[in-house]
Design an enzyme around this catalytic site. Structure first.
Site, PDB file in Angstrom:
ATOM      1  N   HIS A 148      -4.448  -4.348  -2.389  1.00 41.00           N
ATOM      2  CA  HIS A 148      -4.825  -4.029  -1.016  1.00 41.00           C
ATOM      3  C   HIS A 148      -4.953  -2.548  -0.751  1.00 41.00           C
ATOM      4  O   HIS A 148      -4.879  -2.116   0.406  1.00 41.00           O
ATOM      5  CB  HIS A 148      -3.812  -4.651  -0.038  1.00 41.00           C
ATOM      6  CG  HIS A 148      -3.829  -6.144  -0.065  1.00 41.00           C
ATOM      7  ND1 HIS A 148      -2.785  -6.909   0.385  1.00 41.00           N
ATOM      8  CD2 HIS A 148      -4.753  -7.012  -0.523  1.00 41.00           C
ATOM      9  CE1 HIS A 148      -3.084  -8.195   0.227  1.00 41.00           C
ATOM     10  NE2 HIS A 148      -4.260  -8.283  -0.336  1.00 41.00           N
ATOM     11  N   VAL A 195       0.841  -1.210   0.000  1.00 42.49           N
ATOM     12  CA  VAL A 195       0.000   0.000   0.000  1.00 42.49           C
ATOM     13  C   VAL A 195       0.873   1.257   0.000  1.00 42.49           C
ATOM     14  O   VAL A 195       0.364   2.366   0.095  1.00 42.49           O
ATOM     15  CB  VAL A 195      -0.935   0.004   1.230  1.00 42.49           C
ATOM     16  CG1 VAL A 195      -1.879  -1.191   1.189  1.00 42.49           C
ATOM     17  CG2 VAL A 195      -0.140  -0.005   2.542  1.00 42.49           C
ATOM     18  N   SER A 221       5.327 -13.413   1.746  1.00 42.64           N
ATOM     19  CA  SER A 221       5.333 -14.653   2.554  1.00 42.64           C
ATOM     20  C   SER A 221       4.368 -15.673   1.973  1.00 42.64           C
ATOM     21  O   SER A 221       4.307 -16.810   2.409  1.00 42.64           O
ATOM     22  CB  SER A 221       4.943 -14.325   4.000  1.00 42.64           C
ATOM     23  OG  SER A 221       3.757 -13.548   4.019  1.00 42.64           O
TER      24      SER A 221
END
Ligand code: BV8
Length: 246
Positions: free
Chosen positions: A119, A103, A190
């Site tokens: 996002h 973001v 991740s």
């Protein structure tokens, strides 16, 4: 850094490439990742516990202040060689789609075009109640400020919190890019947060070459065709140089 020749060849031949980035590509710009220990005042909080509507409703000022701190950090940070290498790669691939979970706005600041921000964006602010983006508000208002339009709702960052749906158009565009690409890069993530984490599998399932760039192995690693285990700020420039000599 040594880049496998089959990967160089695949990239040189590719007409359609899709890239998914996570917090790891901004780590070398000085922005802590989600898994890094938060620093200072925020060390005692887990990001997953703050990035939720429930956390905001429970303590609006705490969550607003956390994002204000991160916004300041992002504004003070600059794109790094990893971001710039993706700008270079996009110039050489006929159809290049950059999808980010971040973001922080660093891809756009590096010069990337048409970035799919799955996002949201920490610099965009919206009303918690009607979800409409707000350009200006009373800076002297208490934190979080009240919506200047409806005068009732509280303002919040226009980011996707856990438990919230992703922007429909962004997700559809990302899924289409994953389905149609010949090479899919998963960089600095991740690979656990859905639905973004499923994108490389969509690509692999339709025969794309999947390349992971990370410091460590992730759940995606066993499915990836190539794992470049190095900082993105080193691996990506090395890859662009190996493929196109720049
Ligand atoms: C959704 C924006 C439908 C905000 C983020 C139970 C209840 C509710 C939902 C769920 C549930 N169970 C599962 C879910 C779905 C949930 C989810 O996936 N949870 C996970 C934890 C299991 N997903 C959602 O809620 C999504 N919405 O599904 O809606 C729904 C609705 C209700 C109920 C069910 C489903 C919304 C997810 C989006 C959340 N928002 N960010 C903000 O920024 O504050 S998520 C945030 O964490 C990031 O955006 C990112 O997407 C995610 C993971 O972070 P990473 O980017 O991967 O960063 P991370 O720190 O984890 O890893 C960094 C990596 O980089 C590491 O691997 C490290 O090794 C590497 N690295 C470090 N340095 C470098 C490097 N690599 C290369 N070079 C370096 N130098």
């Amino acid at each position: 850094m040594e880049i496998p020749q089959p990967l160089i060849t695949a990239l040189q031949k590719a007409k359609k490439v899709a890239v998914l980035t996570g917090a790891g590509i901004s780590a070398e710009s000085g922005i802590p990742t989600f898994r890094d220990a938060q620093t200072g005042l925020w060390a005692k909080y887990r990001p997953e516990d703050l990035a939720t509507p429930q956390a905001f409703l429970k303590d609006p000022k705490l969550v607003w202040d956390w994002y204000a701190w991160r916004r300041t950090l992002c504004a003070k940070s600059d794109p790094n060689p990893g971001h710039f290498a993706l700008v270079e790669m996009a110039k050489r691939i006929p159809s290049f789609t950059l999808i980010t979970q971040n973001v922080d706005g660093l891809h756009r600041r590096a010069g990337s075009q048409n970035v799919i921000e799955l996002h949201g964006n920490i610099y965009r602010i919206k009303c918690f109640d009607d979800e409409q983006v707000v350009e200006h508000w009373d800076e002297h208002d208490e934190a979080p400020p009240k919506c200047p339009r409806c005068k009732i709702g509280l303002l919040r960052p226009d980011v996707v919190w856990f438990g919230e749906m992703l922007p429909r158009e962004a997700l559809l565009a990302a899924e289409e890019a994953a389905r149609g690409c010949e090479v899919f890069f998963s960089i600095g993530t991740s690979s656990v947060v859905e639905p973004a984490a499923s994108l490389p599998y969509r690509a692999a399932n339709q025969g794309a070459v999947v390349v992971e760039v990370n410091l460590i192995r992730t759940p995606l690693s066993e499915r990836a065709d190539f794992l470049l285990q190095a900082p993105a700020g080193q691996a990506l420039p090395a890859l662009v140089k190996a493929a196109w000599g720049t």
